[in-house]
Design an enzyme around this catalytic site. Structure first.
Site, mmCIF file in Angstrom:
data_model
loop_
_atom_site.group_PDB
_atom_site.id
_atom_site.type_symbol
_atom_site.label_atom_id
_atom_site.label_comp_id
_atom_site.label_asym_id
_atom_site.label_seq_id
_atom_site.Cartn_x
_atom_site.Cartn_y
_atom_site.Cartn_z
ATOM 1 N N ASP A 1 -11.771 -30.969 -30.960
ATOM 2 C CA ASP A 1 -10.319 -31.034 -30.821
ATOM 3 C C ASP A 1 -9.926 -31.693 -29.500
ATOM 4 O OD1 ASP A 1 -7.677 -30.559 -31.462
ATOM 5 O OD2 ASP A 1 -7.899 -28.386 -31.720
ATOM 6 N N ASP B 1 -1.693 -31.201 -38.397
ATOM 7 C CA ASP B 1 -1.484 -29.752 -38.364
ATOM 8 C C ASP B 1 -0.449 -29.349 -39.413
ATOM 9 O OD1 ASP B 1 -3.299 -29.202 -36.435
ATOM 10 O OD2 ASP B 1 -1.881 -29.005 -34.791
HETATM 11 C C1 DGJ Z 1 -5.018 -27.958 -32.853
HETATM 12 C C2 DGJ Z 1 -5.688 -28.185 -34.172
HETATM 13 O O1 DGJ Z 1 -5.077 -29.236 -34.848
HETATM 14 C C3 DGJ Z 1 -5.640 -26.890 -34.965
HETATM 15 O O2 DGJ Z 1 -6.195 -27.093 -36.247
HETATM 16 C C4 DGJ Z 1 -6.390 -25.829 -34.222
HETATM 17 O O3 DGJ Z 1 -7.740 -26.162 -34.123
HETATM 18 C C5 DGJ Z 1 -5.793 -25.654 -32.842
HETATM 19 N N1 DGJ Z 1 -5.702 -26.911 -32.149
HETATM 20 C C6 DGJ Z 1 -6.601 -24.690 -32.030
HETATM 21 O O4 DGJ Z 1 -6.148 -24.586 -30.755
#
Ligand code: DGJ
Length: 768
Positions: free
Chosen positions: A475, A537
Site C-alpha cells: 500500500d 477503495d
Molecule cells: C488503503 C487501502 O486502499 C485499503 O484497502 C486499506 O488497505 C487501507 N489503506 C489500510 O490502511
C-alpha cells in the site's frame, strides 16, 4: 523480420500495423506513417509535401532547401531553436550555456529482443526486435539513442530515449521525454483516465483543437491522471475506427502532451513530467527515460484495449502468477479495520473458507502501535497483544484451515509516532527549514537513501521468509510533499523499483497486489512487479462499473483487484444487490471485503453458490478476450470475456426505465455456424426487497416490516427467471430478446424481478 531498414527508411511492422520513418537530407528523422499495415509502403506517397514553404516560418537552411522548415515536418524527435515551435521532447542546456540543439542521424543497429535498461522496469522482450537509432547534436558530442522495440504479435511498439554526454562539461536536462511522434490530424479526441480517491478512472474525452492538451501528474502516477492516453480519430467507436493508445512503464510524475499545430499535424510526446525537473548529466554519464508503449488499431477502442491487454499480460506482468487464475481472497479491512485479535481473524478466515475463499489477507494494523492510522507505520514488530502467536503462528493456523495467507505492508511511509521515526527522523522526506506537510498523518521515507532501501528490503524479506506468506498487498497512502525537485522524485522512483526488485524478483511465488489508497498507482511500472492492483477503495459495484470499465481501456481484467463488500456501501450509501456486487467483481481479481457474519444465512448460502459458479468462469473472466459491448443505452453496461471454450457476459442495469420492454442481448466473436448454449447464472431474489408488493403476489397479506417477513428474509430466497437459449452463433450475434422485467401489470415466472443496479451473468458454451 519486423524491422527493415533500407535507403534511410525505417520500416517497423506488427501483425496489423506499420510504423515508418526516414532520415531527411539534413539528417532529421521524418515520421511517414503509423497505422494500417502497408507491406511495401511507397515513401513518396506517404511523405508530407512541402515543396512550397508557408509564410512566417523559420527555414532550417534557406540556401540548401528553401522549403525545409522543421515546424512543418512530421518528426520522430525535435529540439529547440531551429524553427520547430511545437511542444518539444527535449530541453537541454548544453555546454555553451544555450538551449539551442539540433540532433541528427548518426548511426543505427538492430538487436533481437530488448536492450536492457539500467534503472527502470521495462517490457519483457519476448519475441521482440529492437531498433536503435542514434542521433548526435550538430555542435556538441552529446548523443541521443532512440529505441524502438517491436512486438509483432501484440501490435505494440515501445519507445524510449537515452541521452549520453560525451562532452567534457555537464549538460543540464530540463526535459527529456521518452518519445515524440507526429501524425496527420484526423479530428482526434483525446481520452484520458482522470479522477480522484474513490473516484478513479473516469474516461474523459476532449476534442483536440488547435493548441495543446496535457495529461500529467505531479505526485507520482496517482488517482488524478493515469499515465495512459488514447487518441480517437473522428467517428471512432468501441468497435471501429482508427485509435491510438499510449502508456508509460513508469509510475513517477508523468506528462503526455498532445498538440494540434496550425498546419494540421498532431504531435504527441510523453515521459517524465518536466515539472520542477532539473538533472545535471556529468561528462561520461547517461540518462535513460521510461519506456513508452504505443499501439494502434483500426478496430476502435476495443481493438486498442485488446492489444494493450495482450501486451500487458505477456510482456509486463511477470512471476509465477502471470497467467494463473487469481485466488478468491477474503480481506479483513472493511470487516475489522484496526480492531482484531488472532481469534477474531481466524473466525473470519474460517467463515471465508466456508464460503469458498482460497486466501485470507490480513490488512493494516498488525504491527507496532498501529491501532489507528496515526501511529506505527515504519515499524515491523508484530503487535503481540493482537497476535500472540505472531504472524508465523497466525499464518500456520490460516494454512491449517485450508487457506493461503496474505499480508498488508505500507513500507514507503512512516508515522512520527513510530520507533523508526524516533530513531531516524532524517529518513523521512522533509525540508530542514519548513514544517512538513503530512498526508494521512504520515511522511514518505526517502527511498533515494541506500540505508532506507536496505531497511525496507531486510524487514519485508525477513517476514516473507519466516512466515508462510503467499500474497502481499503493498500500500502507499499519501501524495508527495516537501521534495527538492522533480529529479529527486525520479530518483525516488529508481529507488522504489530497486526495492521491489530486491524483494520480489527472488520470490516469484508471491502474488503481489499493488495499492495506493485504492487505484492511486495503477500503471505499467507497478505492473512489472505487482500482478494485480487494488482498483479503488470504492467497492460499490455501480461505481466499479465505471472504474473497472475505464481501466479496461488500457489494462487487462486480471490486473484489477475487485471485491464484494457490504451494502449500503461505505463510499456511497447505495444499497446494491449481492448478485451485482458479485458479478462486477467477477470481472477482476476477485475477493470478499466483508465479514460473512454480517450477511444473512441465506445470503451466505447464495454467496457460496456464486463462488462455486465463479470457479467455473474465473479463467475466462480474468484472462479471456475482453470486450466492452455498446448496448446503445448508457444505463445498460455490457462486458464480455471470451476464451476458447466459453463466453461470459455481464449485463448491468444502472437505471430502470418503466415499461421498457425491449432488452436485446447481443454477443460478439462467436462462430456463426456453430451451435451454442447460452445460460444465465441464477439470480437470487430476497423477499424483503419487495416491500408492500408482496401483498399482490402472496396468498396471505404480510406487512413489509413484520417479524415473519424479516425472519423469512434471513432464510428464504426466491429465484429470478434465468434465461436459457440454444442457438447458432449467428443468432446470438444478431441478438436475443430477453424476457420482460416486472412492470406492475402482473406476475409470471418468466419475468425478471430486478430493478435499478441489477446485473445478469450469462455463460455461453459451444454445443458438442
Ligand atoms: C488503503 C487501502 O486502499 C485499503 O484497502 C486499506 O488497505 C487501507 N489503506 C489500510 O490502511
Amino acid at each position: 523480420m519486423s524491422i527493415q531498414v533500407s535507403d534511410g527508411v525505417f520500416r517497423l511492422h506488427t501483425a496489423e500495423t506499420t510504423y515508418l520513418f526516414r532520415t531527411t537530407a539534413f539528417g532529421h528523422l521524418e515520421s511517414l506513417h503509423y497505422g494500417r499495415r502497408v507491406e511495401d509502403a511507397d515513401v513518396e506517397s506517404l511523405r508530407y509535401k512541402h515543396e512550397i514553404p508557408h509564410g512566417s516560418t523559420v527555414l532550417y537552411d534557406e540556401k540548401a532547401d528553401p522549403s525545409y522548415c522543421l515546424e512543418e515536418l512530421p518528426l520522430e524527435w525535435s529540439g529547440v531553436g531551429k524553427g520547430d515551435f511545437r511542444v518539444t521532447p527535449m530541453e537541454l542546456r548544453l555546454p555553451d550555456g544555450s538551449f539551442t540543439c539540433d540532433f541528427v542521424y548518426d548511426s543505427h543497429r538492430i538487436e533481437s529482443g530488448i536492450v536492457k535498461m539500467d534503472t527502470l522496469p521495462q517490457s519483457a522482450g519476448i519475441g521482440a526486435e529492437t531498433l536503435l537509432v542514434t542521433l548526435k547534436d550538430k555542435a556538441f558530442t552529446v548523443y541521443l539513442d532512440l529505441y524502438y522495440t517491436v512486438y509483432e504479435a501484440e501490435n505494440v511498439i515501445t519507445r524510449r530515449a537515452v541521452l549520453r554526454n560525451a562532452e567534457q562539461a555537464p549538460v543540464l536536462l530540463k526535459r527529456l521525454m521518452s518519445y515524440s511522434l507526429d501524425l496527420p490530424d484526423r479530428g482526434y479526441t483525446v481520452a484520458t483516465l482522470s479522477g480522484g480517491w474513490i473516484n478513479e478512472a473516469n474516461v474523459i474525452e476532449r476534442k483536440l483543437e488547435t493548441g495543446m492538451l496535457v495529461n500529467e501528474s505531479t505526485s507520482f502516477s496517482q488517482h488524478r491522471h493515469n499515465p495512459a492516453v488514447a487518441l480517437l480519430s473522428r467517428g471512432a467507436t468501441e468497435d471501429s475506427g482508427l485509435v491510438y493508445g499510449f502508456n508509460l512503464v513508469y509510475g513517477g510524475n508523468h506528462q503526455t502532451s498532445v498538440e494540434l499545430s496550425p498546419t494540421g499535424l498532431v504531435r504527441i510526446t510523453g515521459g517524465i513530467n518536466p515539472y520542477c525537473f532539473l538533472w545535471e548529466l556529468q561528462p561520461g554519464e547517461t540518462f535513460e527515460t521510461p519506456e513508452a508503449v504505443m499501439t494502434c488499431s483500426l478496430g476502435g477502442k476495443n481493438g486498442m484495449s485488446q492489444n494493450f491487454h495482450a501486451f500487458v499480460q505477456k510482456q509486463i506482468v511477470r512471476g509465477d502468477w502471470q497467467n494463473k487464475e487469481r485466488p478468491i481472497l477474503i480481506n479483513n479491512w472493511e470487516a475489522n479495520f484496526f480492531q482484531f485479535r488472532q481469534n477474531s481473524l481466524l473466525r473470519l478466515a474460517k467463515r471465508g473458507k466456508r464460503l469458498g475463499c482460497e486466501l485470507f489477507v490480513l490488512d493494516d494494523g498488525w504491527f507496532g502501535a498501529r491501532n489507528t492510522d496515526t501511529a506505527g507505520l515504519g515499524d515491523y514488530t508484530v503487535n503481540r497483544k493482537k497476535l500472540p502467536e505472531g504472524l508465523e503462528g497466525l499464518g500456520k493456523r490460516v494454512n491449517g484451515l485450508g487457506l493461503s495467507f496474505g499480508l498488508w505492508f505500507e513500507p514507503e511511509n512512516v508515522n512520527d509516532d513510530s520507533d523508526l521515526y524516533r530513531a531516524h527522523p532524517d529518513w523521512a522526506i522533509q525540508r530542514p527549514n519548513r514544517t512538513p506537510a503530512l498526508g494521512r498523518h504520515q511522511k514518505i521515507l526517502n527511498l533515494t537513501l541506500p540505508a532506507v532501501r536496505d531497511y525496507i528490503v531486510e524487514n519485508v524479506s525477513h517476514i516473507l521468509d519466516t512466515c508462510p506468506i503467499a500474497y502481499v498487498k503493498w500500500d502507499m497512502n499519501r501524495k508527495v510533499s516537501d521534495f527538492e525537485d522533480g529529479a529527486f522524485l525520479h530518483r525516488y522512483m529508481i529507488g522504489y523499483y530497486e526495492v521491489l526488485s530486491r524483494i520480489f524478483r527472488p520470490r516469484p511465488q508471491i502474488l503481489l497486489e499493488g495499492c495506493a489508497s485504492g487505484g492511486g498507482r495503477f500503471d505499467l511500472g507497478h505492473l512489472c512487479f505487482a500482478q494485480q492492483i487494488w482498483a479503488s477503495d470504492d467497492t460499490d459495484p455501480i461505481e466499479r462499473l465505471r472504474i473497472q470499465g475505464g481501466l479496461s481501456l488500457f489494462y487487462p481484467v486480471s490486473t484489477m483487484g475487485a471485491h464484494v463488500s457490504m451494502a449500503p456501501h461505505q463510499q456511497t450509501l447505495r444499497h446494491t444487490p449481492l448478485f451485482t456486487r458479485f458479478a462486477v467483481a467477477a470481472f477482476g481479481a476477485f475477493g470478499l471485503e466483508l465479514d460473512p457474519m454480517d450477511l444473512t444465512p441465506i445470503e451466505r448460502k447464495v454467496l457460496t453458490s456464486m463462488l462455486s459458479e465463479y470457479r467455473k468462469i474465473r479463467k475466462t473472466c480474468q484472462f479471456g478476450t475482453f470486450t466492452r459491448v455498446d448496448t446503445g443505452n448508457p444505463y445498460i453496461i455490457q462486458w464480455q470475456a471470451q476464451s476458447e471454450t466459453q463466453t461470459v457476459i455481464l449485463r448491468a442495469k444502472t437505471l430502470t426505465k418503466a415499461a421498457q420492454v425491449n432488452d436485446l442481448l447481443t454477443v460478439t466473436g462467436l462462430d456463426p455456424h456453430k451451435t451454442y448454449t447460452c445460460r444465465e447464472i441464477q439470480n437470487p431474489l430476497f423477499v424483503a426487497g419487495f416491500g408492500t408488493l408482496l401483498k399482490h403476489i402472496l396468498p396471505v397479506k404480510i406487512r413489509s416490516y413484520s417479524h415473519i417477513l424479516l425472519a423469512a428474509n434471513k432464510r428464504l430466497k426466491m429465484d429470478d427467471y434465468a434465461e436459457q437459449y440454444r442457438a447458432s452463433g449467428a443468432q446470438l450475434m444478431a441478438g436475443v430478446q430477453l424476457h420482460r422485467s416486472f412492470i406492475g401489470t402482473g406476475y409470471s415466472e418468466k419475468m425478471h424481478m430486478q430493478g435499478d443496479d441489477s446485473a445478469m451473468l450469462f455463460v455461453i458454451t459451444e454445443d458438442s
